[in-house]
Design a protein around this motif. Structure first.
Motif, PDB file in Angstrom:
ATOM      1  N   LYS A   1       0.975  -1.232  -0.435  1.00 25.88           N
ATOM      2  CA  LYS A   1      -0.039  -0.306   0.283  1.00 25.88           C
ATOM      3  C   LYS A   1       0.870   1.118   0.032  1.00 25.88           C
ATOM      4  N   SER A   2       1.631   1.617   0.759  1.00 24.43           N
ATOM      5  CA  SER A   2       2.809   2.191   1.082  1.00 24.43           C
ATOM      6  C   SER A   2       3.388   2.251  -0.549  1.00 24.43           C
ATOM      7  N   ARG A   3       3.784   1.053  -1.140  1.00 23.04           N
ATOM      8  CA  ARG A   3       4.393   1.803  -2.379  1.00 23.04           C
ATOM      9  C   ARG A   3       3.565   2.339  -3.219  1.00 23.04           C
ATOM     10  N   GLN A   4       2.311   1.541  -3.209  1.00 24.64           N
ATOM     11  CA  GLN A   4       1.516   2.547  -4.491  1.00 24.64           C
ATOM     12  C   GLN A   4       1.110   3.767  -4.580  1.00 24.64           C
ATOM     13  N   ARG A   5       1.127   3.950  -2.726  1.00 32.64           N
ATOM     14  CA  ARG A   5       0.725   5.380  -2.832  1.00 32.64           C
ATOM     15  C   ARG A   5       1.967   6.187  -3.011  1.00 32.64           C
ATOM     16  N   LYS A   6       4.072   6.223  -3.000  1.00 31.31           N
ATOM     17  CA  LYS A   6       4.243   6.629  -3.527  1.00 31.31           C
ATOM     18  C   LYS A   6       4.358   6.529  -4.970  1.00 31.31           C
ATOM     19  N   ARG A   7       4.421   5.485  -5.402  1.00 34.19           N
ATOM     20  CA  ARG A   7       3.728   5.595  -7.055  1.00 34.19           C
ATOM     21  C   ARG A   7       2.845   6.272  -7.405  1.00 34.19           C
ATOM     22  N   THR A   8       2.016   6.798  -7.259  1.00 31.64           N
ATOM     23  CA  THR A   8       0.524   7.579  -6.679  1.00 31.64           C
ATOM     24  C   THR A   8       0.980   8.866  -7.442  1.00 31.64           C
ATOM     25  N   ARG A   9       1.675   9.250  -5.807  1.00 32.08           N
ATOM     26  CA  ARG A   9       2.990  10.728  -6.036  1.00 32.08           C
ATOM     27  C   ARG A   9       3.700  11.372  -7.406  1.00 32.08           C
ATOM     28  N   TYR A  10       4.156  10.080  -7.405  1.00 29.50           N
ATOM     29  CA  TYR A  10       5.613  10.135  -8.090  1.00 29.50           C
ATOM     30  C   TYR A  10       4.370  11.005  -9.912  1.00 29.50           C
ATOM     31  N   TYR A  11       3.390  10.052 -10.296  1.00 26.57           N
ATOM     32  CA  TYR A  11       3.380  10.056 -11.137  1.00 26.57           C
ATOM     33  C   TYR A  11       1.893  11.400 -11.702  1.00 26.57           C
TER      34      TYR A  11
END
Length: 94
Positions: A82-92
């Protein structure tokens, strides 16, 4: 929403309002009263509660788990994903 109540012989021994508290309570009770946690896992009580609070992904990961260590490992894996998904979403989304 209602919290999850860890009960042992009609006595409340722990309460969790979210995934973080669930992890902490399972860790604590895993040391103090592992039978309580394993009973709630085997009976599917935690899975039902996770579905109730909208955490269907974690509920699915815990389905059929009856061991404290395995439950903790899966909760931590879920939180990391979930943490990795949030970081990826913020990046994109920038």
């Amino acid at each position: 929403m209602e919290p999850f109540y860890f009960k042992s012989y009609n006595r409340t021994v722990g309460i969790a309002h979210d995934i973080n508290e669930l992890e902490k309570e399972i860790e604590r009770l895993g040391r103090d009263d592992p039978g309580c946690v394993e009973w709630h896992l085997r009976e599917g009580h935690i899975v039902v509660w996770l579905n109730y609070i909208g955490e269907r992904g974690l509920a699915e990961m815990l389905r059929g788990v009856g061991n404290v260590k395995e439950a903790l490992a899966r909760i931590r894996e879920f939180k990391a994903l979930k943490s990795r998904q949030r970081k990826r979403t913020r990046y994109y989304s920038k």
